[in-house]
Design an enzyme around this catalytic site. Structure first.
Site, PDB file in Angstrom:
ATOM      1  N   GLY A 126      -9.616  -3.851   0.273  1.00  0.00           N
ATOM      2  CA  GLY A 126      -9.607  -3.680  -1.182  1.00  0.00           C
ATOM      3  C   GLY A 126      -8.183  -3.478  -1.667  1.00  0.00           C
ATOM      4  N   GLY A 127      -8.069  -2.815  -2.812  1.00  0.00           N
ATOM      5  CA  GLY A 127      -6.746  -2.592  -3.389  1.00  0.00           C
ATOM      6  C   GLY A 127      -5.830  -1.807  -2.474  1.00  0.00           C
ATOM      7  N   GLY A 174      21.205 -30.382   1.886  1.00  0.00           N
ATOM      8  CA  GLY A 174      21.103 -29.109   1.166  1.00  0.00           C
ATOM      9  C   GLY A 174      20.945 -27.946   2.121  1.00  0.00           C
ATOM     10  CB  ALA A 175      19.227 -27.616   5.376  1.00  0.00           C
TER      11      ALA A 175
HETATM   12  C1  HXC Z   1     -16.032   7.832   1.503  1.00  0.00           C
HETATM   13  C2  HXC Z   1     -16.287   6.761   3.494  1.00  0.00           C
HETATM   14  C3  HXC Z   1     -15.643   5.619   2.972  1.00  0.00           C
HETATM   15  C4  HXC Z   1     -15.202   5.651   1.627  1.00  0.00           C
HETATM   16  C5  HXC Z   1     -16.150   5.216   5.005  1.00  0.00           C
HETATM   17  N1  HXC Z   1     -16.583   6.457   4.755  1.00  0.00           N
HETATM   18  N2  HXC Z   1     -15.587   4.678   3.930  1.00  0.00           N
HETATM   19  N3  HXC Z   1     -16.466   7.855   2.752  1.00  0.00           N
HETATM   20  N4  HXC Z   1     -15.410   6.795   0.925  1.00  0.00           N
HETATM   21  N5  HXC Z   1     -14.574   4.622   1.085  1.00  0.00           N
HETATM   22  C6  HXC Z   1     -17.240   7.371   5.680  1.00  0.00           C
HETATM   23  C7  HXC Z   1     -18.638   6.941   6.078  1.00  0.00           C
HETATM   24  O1  HXC Z   1     -19.562   7.436   5.152  1.00  0.00           O
HETATM   25  C8  HXC Z   1     -18.786   7.603   7.439  1.00  0.00           C
HETATM   26  O2  HXC Z   1     -19.063   8.974   7.252  1.00  0.00           O
HETATM   27  C9  HXC Z   1     -17.391   7.535   8.003  1.00  0.00           C
HETATM   28  O3  HXC Z   1     -16.512   7.325   6.888  1.00  0.00           O
HETATM   29  C10 HXC Z   1     -17.209   6.384   8.950  1.00  0.00           C
HETATM   30  O4  HXC Z   1     -17.712   5.225   8.314  1.00  0.00           O
HETATM   31  P1  HXC Z   1     -18.690   4.216   9.078  1.00  0.00           P
HETATM   32  O5  HXC Z   1     -19.233   3.303   8.049  1.00  0.00           O
HETATM   33  O6  HXC Z   1     -19.643   4.969   9.938  1.00  0.00           O
HETATM   34  O7  HXC Z   1     -17.654   3.519  10.067  1.00  0.00           O
HETATM   35  P2  HXC Z   1     -17.581   1.996  10.468  1.00  0.00           P
HETATM   36  O8  HXC Z   1     -18.942   1.520  10.874  1.00  0.00           O
HETATM   37  O9  HXC Z   1     -16.476   1.905  11.464  1.00  0.00           O
HETATM   38  O10 HXC Z   1     -17.168   1.205   9.148  1.00  0.00           O
HETATM   39  C11 HXC Z   1     -15.902   1.418   8.547  1.00  0.00           C
HETATM   40  C12 HXC Z   1     -15.868   0.733   7.159  1.00  0.00           C
HETATM   41  C13 HXC Z   1     -17.097   1.174   6.310  1.00  0.00           C
HETATM   42  C14 HXC Z   1     -15.910  -0.769   7.377  1.00  0.00           C
HETATM   43  C15 HXC Z   1     -14.534   1.103   6.523  1.00  0.00           C
HETATM   44  O11 HXC Z   1     -17.147   2.594   6.367  1.00  0.00           O
HETATM   45  C16 HXC Z   1     -16.999   0.727   4.900  1.00  0.00           C
HETATM   46  O12 HXC Z   1     -17.265  -0.430   4.578  1.00  0.00           O
HETATM   47  N6  HXC Z   1     -16.645   1.653   4.019  1.00  0.00           N
HETATM   48  C17 HXC Z   1     -16.588   1.371   2.590  1.00  0.00           C
HETATM   49  C18 HXC Z   1     -15.386   0.551   2.297  1.00  0.00           C
HETATM   50  C19 HXC Z   1     -15.199   0.345   0.812  1.00  0.00           C
HETATM   51  O13 HXC Z   1     -15.965  -0.398   0.188  1.00  0.00           O
HETATM   52  N7  HXC Z   1     -14.262   1.097   0.251  1.00  0.00           N
HETATM   53  C20 HXC Z   1     -13.906   0.975  -1.097  1.00  0.00           C
HETATM   54  C21 HXC Z   1     -12.976  -0.228  -1.137  1.00  0.00           C
HETATM   55  S1  HXC Z   1     -12.369  -0.469  -2.725  1.00  0.00           S
HETATM   56  P3  HXC Z   1     -19.857   9.819   8.336  1.00  0.00           P
HETATM   57  O14 HXC Z   1     -20.086  11.144   7.667  1.00  0.00           O
HETATM   58  O15 HXC Z   1     -21.095   9.084   8.650  1.00  0.00           O
HETATM   59  O16 HXC Z   1     -18.944   9.939   9.527  1.00  0.00           O
HETATM   60  C22 HXC Z   1     -10.972   0.331  -2.692  1.00  0.00           C
HETATM   61  C23 HXC Z   1     -10.280   0.243  -3.981  1.00  0.00           C
HETATM   62  C24 HXC Z   1      -8.859   0.677  -3.842  1.00  0.00           C
HETATM   63  O17 HXC Z   1     -10.558   0.893  -1.781  1.00  0.00           O
HETATM   64  C25 HXC Z   1      -8.251   0.332  -5.141  1.00  0.00           C
HETATM   65  C26 HXC Z   1      -6.815   0.599  -5.182  1.00  0.00           C
HETATM   66  C27 HXC Z   1      -6.261  -0.018  -6.415  1.00  0.00           C
END
Ligand code: HXC
Length: 510
Positions: A169-170, A404-405
């Site tokens: 993501g971002g 040019g290079a």
């Molecule tokens: C809160 C999160 C989290 C998040 C993971 N966890 N991502 N908690 N916010 N963004 C937590 C899970 O609930 C879990 O908690 C622990 O972290 C491990 O995650 P798992 O899913 O069990 O691990 P894994 O299977 O290895 O998968 C990792 C992952 C997945 C691929 C990163 O967790 C995932 O898809 N997370 C969401 C990603 C996402 O959509 N983020 C927002 C992106 S947008 P427990 O308690 O079970 O251990 C963004 C915008 C930024 O970031 C903008 C900036 C401008």
């Protein structure tokens, strides 16, 4: 009193466990180190001073009030690498997946501010699920605060990103604005939108590894500057890189002890250039033979391999090297190699690292894909970068410098300080065959005449002396003496002072 001391130790002990032993074991099972283990390996032994170990988030939604682990998913502080100070943050995947909350971002911002004030590099270790979902816009604001600091720190202190897990993501835009990104094969990935979104929007089926793994970003996209087999190798290599870099834009790069004679003669270089001017040879052999102890840290080794960029040392001083590679695309400049080298040259110039340019370039790569892709604008990036650079610039033409290079590759006309050529250099508008076919078009049917014209052109231009007569080449040097000549050139330039006209900033063709 004793109770209070014990209480502190208990709290520290708990904080060090992050998200708990179960999640630490799961991190290890994936072949990844924990946030703290990474910091320990990156920094000199016992040099880490931690900040904000007890910071906890302030979110109360979704039952978060009852789950406030100390440190909030990121370990921050400073330490040393071979005795030189660096600031570091390391995201802890065992705490809410290393996700970034408002307070997590504040911890990162704090060390970035300190790094800028104290003039030391920032090394960020990324292993995070992105924005903390429970916090919503507060976490987006946190990212933006980090982005703003990445921008302000750019060109002030070196910023290095290690991506050692998810970065999606971002969130990718913070590493993207740092100077170097290194990834770990098979356990890290970076993308703006993940495989599921890609499938929904474009119907493409792709794995996370294919979409944003280390190989994708080092070979195809050029987002990353290097990929390593595992966490340990990545951390050790970043330590090596830091050794080449100054702490900030007001300091000179470090001078390391060297045990390699600067005047070392390399007779093998006399035969590096093949007899046939179209036969490739490996320019890396020259780089390794010039460098102190053959130590060379390559940047973007797997991308645009027709140009080589990286750091070496001469007499212990860091030198940025840009070299055309005749082994790939005959060393032509194209879109990718121009972009790669331009960014490298600008990094060197921003941080006062002198640049050595090794030239063997038959020109820009022709073709519709290059023209449609904007080779004019991308080639101009490299031209612009060399022309604006005020650091010491030493250039050596080993063989071809056509069209040019020739101008682009740190020529005398772009304020090259020392422009050397080997006797095998050919400096001309184009190769003899192409030139003959244009200026003697009327004789094209007569192969004997064409052969004679080609020979005449070669005799006239396939040498460095026409350029040397005009002073565009300062001296034609013996290949075997190159290390000595180039070392002496850089030594003579240690006091160089050159400034560009005042401007708010330039408008490099982005
Ligand atoms: C809160 C999160 C989290 C998040 C993971 N966890 N991502 N908690 N916010 N963004 C937590 C899970 O609930 C879990 O908690 C622990 O972290 C491990 O995650 P798992 O899913 O069990 O691990 P894994 O299977 O290895 O998968 C990792 C992952 C997945 C691929 C990163 O967790 C995932 O898809 N997370 C969401 C990603 C996402 O959509 N983020 C927002 C992106 S947008 P427990 O308690 O079970 O251990 C963004 C915008 C930024 O970031 C903008 C900036 C401008």
């Amino acid at each position: 009193m004793i109770d209070v001391l014990r209480e502190l130790e208990n709290r520290r002990e708990k904080a060090r466990l992050g998200g708990g032993q179960r999640r630490i074991d799961s991190q290890h099972a994936k072949g990844k180190l924990t946030a703290r283990e990474r910091v320990e390996l990156l920094l000199d032994e016992a040099s880490f001073e931690e900040f904000d170990m007890f910071v906890a988030h302030r979110c109360t939604d979704f039952g978060m009030a009852d789950d406030r682990p100390a440190g909030d998913g990121v370990v921050t502080g400073w330490g040393t690498i071979n005795g030189r100070m660096v600031y570091v943050f390391s995201q802890d995947f065992t705490v809410f997946g290393g996700s970034l909350s408002e307070t997590h971002a504040q911890k990162i911002c704090k060390i970035m501010d300190m790094a800028m004030q104290n003039g030391a590099p920032v090394i960020g270790i990324n292993d995070s699920g992105g924005a903390r979902i429970q916090e919503g816009v507060a976490s987006l604001a946190g990212y933006a605060e980090v982005f703003q600091r990445n921008i302000l720190a750019s060109g002030v202190v070196p910023q290095i990103s290690l991506v050692m897990g998810p970065c999606a993501g971002g969130a990718v835009y913070s590493p993207a604005m740092t100077d170097f990104i290194f990834m770990v094969k098979d356990s890290s990935y970076m993308f703006v939108t993940g495989p599921d979104v890609v499938k929904t929007v474009t119907n493409e089926v792709v794995t996370a590894e294919e979409l944003g793994g280390a190989l994708t970003h080092t070979k195809k996209s050029s987002v990353a500057d290097g990929a390593f087999e595992n966490d340990v190798e990545a951390l050790v290599e970043v330590r090596r890189l830091v050794d080449f870099l100054p702490l900030n834009n007001r300091e000179k790069p470090p001078v390391r002890p060297f045990f390699d004679e600067p005047a070392r003669v390399e007779p093998s270089l006399d035969t590096l250039i093949p007899d046939n001017t179209n036969t490739p040879y490996d320019i890396k052999e020259l780089i390794l033979k010039l460098a102190d102890e053959s130590d060379f840290f390559e940047i973007q080794e797997e991308f645009a391999r027709n140009i080589i960029t990286g750091f070496m040392r001469l007499e212990g001083q860091t030198i940025g090297v840009v070299a055309n590679q005749p082994m790939v695309l005959a060393g032509c400049l194209d879109i990718d190699s121009s972009r790669k080298a331009a960014r490298f040259v600008r990094f060197c110039d921003a941080f006062e690292i002198p640049i050595l340019t090794l030239v063997d370039v038959p020109g820009f790569l022709p073709g519709t894909s290059q023209e449609f892709g904007g080779v004019i604008k991308h080639g101009a990036k490299l031209l612009f970068a060399y022309g604006e650079a005020t650091v010491p610039k030493v250039t050596l033409i080993t063989r071809k410098a056509y069209g040019g290079a020739y101008d682009v590759m740190a020529s005398k006309h772009l304020r090259g300080d020392f422009n050397y050529a080997w006797p095998t250099a050919e400096i001309a508008v184009m190769g003899a065959k192409g030139a003959t076919e244009i200026i003697h078009r009327a004789d094209l049917g007569d192969s004997e005449k064409i052969a004679q014209h080609t020979l005449d052109y070669e005799t006239r231009f396939a040498n460095p002396f026409v350029a040397a007569e005009r002073g565009f080449i300062d001296e034609v040097i013996q290949p075997r003496n190159t290390r000595m000549r180039i070392s002496r050139a850089f030594a003579a330039l240690r006091g160089k002072k050159l400034t560009n006209p005042w401007k708010k900033h330039d408008n490099i063709p982005l």
